[in-house]
Design a protein around this motif. Structure first.
Motif, PDB file in Angstrom:
ATOM      1  N   LEU A  81      20.261   1.309  23.875  1.00  0.00           N
ATOM      2  CA  LEU A  81      18.865   1.366  23.457  1.00  0.00           C
ATOM      3  C   LEU A  81      18.501   0.169  22.570  1.00  0.00           C
ATOM      4  O   LEU A  81      17.485  -0.494  22.786  1.00  0.00           O
ATOM      5  CB  LEU A  81      18.594   2.673  22.711  1.00  0.00           C
ATOM      6  N   PHE A  82      19.337  -0.114  21.578  1.00  0.00           N
ATOM      7  CA  PHE A  82      19.028  -1.229  20.685  1.00  0.00           C
ATOM      8  C   PHE A  82      19.143  -2.576  21.397  1.00  0.00           C
ATOM      9  O   PHE A  82      18.371  -3.497  21.113  1.00  0.00           O
ATOM     10  CB  PHE A  82      19.877  -1.170  19.420  1.00  0.00           C
ATOM     11  N   LEU A  83      20.066  -2.698  22.339  1.00  0.00           N
ATOM     12  CA  LEU A  83      20.143  -3.933  23.118  1.00  0.00           C
ATOM     13  C   LEU A  83      18.893  -4.078  23.982  1.00  0.00           C
ATOM     14  O   LEU A  83      18.287  -5.158  24.030  1.00  0.00           O
ATOM     15  CB  LEU A  83      21.410  -3.951  23.979  1.00  0.00           C
ATOM     16  N   ASP A  84      18.476  -3.016  24.641  1.00  0.00           N
ATOM     17  CA  ASP A  84      17.265  -3.092  25.459  1.00  0.00           C
ATOM     18  C   ASP A  84      16.028  -3.390  24.612  1.00  0.00           C
ATOM     19  O   ASP A  84      15.116  -4.094  25.061  1.00  0.00           O
ATOM     20  CB  ASP A  84      17.070  -1.804  26.262  1.00  0.00           C
ATOM     21  N   TYR A  85      15.977  -2.885  23.398  1.00  0.00           N
ATOM     22  CA  TYR A  85      14.861  -3.180  22.497  1.00  0.00           C
ATOM     23  C   TYR A  85      14.815  -4.683  22.198  1.00  0.00           C
ATOM     24  O   TYR A  85      13.750  -5.309  22.243  1.00  0.00           O
ATOM     25  CB  TYR A  85      15.007  -2.380  21.196  1.00  0.00           C
ATOM     26  N   GLN A  86      15.965  -5.265  21.908  1.00  0.00           N
ATOM     27  CA  GLN A  86      16.004  -6.699  21.617  1.00  0.00           C
ATOM     28  C   GLN A  86      15.704  -7.528  22.864  1.00  0.00           C
ATOM     29  O   GLN A  86      15.022  -8.554  22.778  1.00  0.00           O
ATOM     30  CB  GLN A  86      17.354  -7.089  21.007  1.00  0.00           C
ATOM     31  N   ARG A  87      16.198  -7.103  24.007  1.00  0.00           N
ATOM     32  CA  ARG A  87      15.876  -7.801  25.258  1.00  0.00           C
ATOM     33  C   ARG A  87      14.368  -7.806  25.489  1.00  0.00           C
ATOM     34  O   ARG A  87      13.785  -8.823  25.864  1.00  0.00           O
ATOM     35  CB  ARG A  87      16.573  -7.126  26.431  1.00  0.00           C
ATOM     36  N   LEU A 142      28.881  -5.208  23.749  1.00  0.00           N
ATOM     37  CA  LEU A 142      27.519  -4.724  23.496  1.00  0.00           C
ATOM     38  C   LEU A 142      27.048  -5.119  22.098  1.00  0.00           C
ATOM     39  O   LEU A 142      25.904  -5.561  21.920  1.00  0.00           O
ATOM     40  CB  LEU A 142      27.442  -3.208  23.678  1.00  0.00           C
ATOM     41  N   LEU A 143      27.919  -4.987  21.104  1.00  0.00           N
ATOM     42  CA  LEU A 143      27.547  -5.392  19.750  1.00  0.00           C
ATOM     43  C   LEU A 143      27.270  -6.894  19.683  1.00  0.00           C
ATOM     44  O   LEU A 143      26.318  -7.337  19.020  1.00  0.00           O
ATOM     45  CB  LEU A 143      28.632  -5.001  18.749  1.00  0.00           C
ATOM     46  N   HIS A 144      28.078  -7.670  20.369  1.00  0.00           N
ATOM     47  CA  HIS A 144      27.861  -9.119  20.394  1.00  0.00           C
ATOM     48  C   HIS A 144      26.536  -9.454  21.072  1.00  0.00           C
ATOM     49  O   HIS A 144      25.789 -10.320  20.582  1.00  0.00           O
ATOM     50  CB  HIS A 144      29.025  -9.826  21.098  1.00  0.00           C
ATOM     51  N   ARG A 164      27.053   5.195  22.741  1.00  0.00           N
ATOM     52  CA  ARG A 164      26.704   4.376  23.902  1.00  0.00           C
ATOM     53  C   ARG A 164      25.196   4.357  24.114  1.00  0.00           C
ATOM     54  O   ARG A 164      24.602   3.299  24.380  1.00  0.00           O
ATOM     55  CB  ARG A 164      27.424   4.885  25.159  1.00  0.00           C
ATOM     56  N   THR A 165      24.558   5.504  24.004  1.00  0.00           N
ATOM     57  CA  THR A 165      23.109   5.580  24.182  1.00  0.00           C
ATOM     58  C   THR A 165      22.398   4.672  23.184  1.00  0.00           C
ATOM     59  O   THR A 165      21.480   3.928  23.546  1.00  0.00           O
ATOM     60  CB  THR A 165      22.621   7.033  24.030  1.00  0.00           C
ATOM     61  N   LEU A 166      22.826   4.722  21.928  1.00  0.00           N
ATOM     62  CA  LEU A 166      22.173   3.932  20.891  1.00  0.00           C
ATOM     63  C   LEU A 166      22.451   2.436  21.045  1.00  0.00           C
ATOM     64  O   LEU A 166      21.552   1.608  20.843  1.00  0.00           O
ATOM     65  CB  LEU A 166      22.590   4.421  19.508  1.00  0.00           C
ATOM     66  N   LEU A 167      23.663   2.066  21.425  1.00  0.00           N
ATOM     67  CA  LEU A 167      23.958   0.649  21.665  1.00  0.00           C
ATOM     68  C   LEU A 167      23.094   0.111  22.797  1.00  0.00           C
ATOM     69  O   LEU A 167      22.497  -0.969  22.676  1.00  0.00           O
ATOM     70  CB  LEU A 167      25.445   0.456  21.970  1.00  0.00           C
ATOM     71  N   ILE A 180      15.236   7.508  18.199  1.00  0.00           N
ATOM     72  CA  ILE A 180      15.847   8.681  18.811  1.00  0.00           C
ATOM     73  C   ILE A 180      17.279   8.827  18.314  1.00  0.00           C
ATOM     74  O   ILE A 180      17.843   7.912  17.722  1.00  0.00           O
ATOM     75  CB  ILE A 180      15.832   8.604  20.350  1.00  0.00           C
ATOM     76  N   HIS A 181      17.832   9.963  18.566  1.00  0.00           N
ATOM     77  CA  HIS A 181      19.231  10.228  18.227  1.00  0.00           C
ATOM     78  C   HIS A 181      20.009  10.283  19.531  1.00  0.00           C
ATOM     79  O   HIS A 181      19.489  10.681  20.566  1.00  0.00           O
ATOM     80  CB  HIS A 181      19.373  11.542  17.466  1.00  0.00           C
ATOM     81  N   GLY A 182      21.242   9.896  19.466  1.00  0.00           N
ATOM     82  CA  GLY A 182      22.068   9.943  20.659  1.00  0.00           C
ATOM     83  C   GLY A 182      23.490   9.555  20.323  1.00  0.00           C
ATOM     84  O   GLY A 182      23.817   9.215  19.182  1.00  0.00           O
ATOM     85  N   ASP A 183      24.314   9.569  21.345  1.00  0.00           N
ATOM     86  CA  ASP A 183      25.696   9.165  21.128  1.00  0.00           C
ATOM     87  C   ASP A 183      25.758   7.640  20.973  1.00  0.00           C
ATOM     88  O   ASP A 183      24.769   6.930  21.145  1.00  0.00           O
ATOM     89  CB  ASP A 183      26.595   9.675  22.256  1.00  0.00           C
TER      90      ASP A 183
END
Length: 162
Positions: free
Chosen positions: A18-24, A135-137, A13-16, A8-11
């Motif tokens: 989203l990708f953290l939740d994907y890894q979780r 969030l990046l960490h 914060r949304t993408l950070l 998906i596309h997003g700002d």
């Protein structure tokens, strides 16, 4: 466990988030279906186990989000300042399902604490860092351990995949 769609596309914060939740979700996916014995099985010279990894990642969530970012106390369930590697000491009597549930609870707590917070907000404690860095960490740490879990899972029962 269902993982979120990352196409998906997003700002920012949304993408950070989203990708953290994907890894979780990937971490949980790699651990689900194993028994306590496999969760505690050491396949490497280190104390690394599936259950220990889940405990460690729960501690990472609480340490960076609750303690460092928000300045809240947190219960280091396994280990202490005097025993920093306590989460890695696992026996067959330790429940993998409980470790998964605790990790999911830690992630939910992180989401609650960070809800509505801005990426430029500074951590209350610890090194000078913004929420963006935290969030990046977390993405980096969670992704690295998800890869390790992928290998452990393949060694334990041959399950491979995403």
């Amino acid at each position: 466990m269902e993982r979120p769609d990352t196409r998906i596309h997003g700002d920012e914060r949304t993408l950070l988030d989203l990708f953290l939740d994907y890894q979780r979700a990937t971490v949980v996916l790699k651990a689900e279906g194993l028994g306590d014995q496999d969760g505690a099985r050491r396949l490497l010279p280190s104390a690394t186990t599936v259950t220990g990894m889940l405990r460690h990642l729960a501690d990472v969530e609480r340490s960076w989000v609750a303690e460092t970012f928000a300045g809240l106390p947190y219960d280091r369930r396994f280990g202490s300042d005097d025993d920093p590697d306590g989460e890695w000491r696992v026996t067959e009597a330790d429940s993998l399902a409980e470790a998964i549930a605790d990790y999911q609870a830690a992630c939910a707590e992180s989401r609650r604490i960070l809800s509505g917070r801005g990426l430029d907000e500074q951590c209350v404690a610890g090194p000078p860092a913004q929420l963006r860095w935290v969030l990046l960490h977390l993405i980096e740490e969670t992704s690295r351990h998800a890869g390790q879990l992928d290998v452990l899972r393949e060694l334990l029962d041959g399950v491979t995949g995403e």
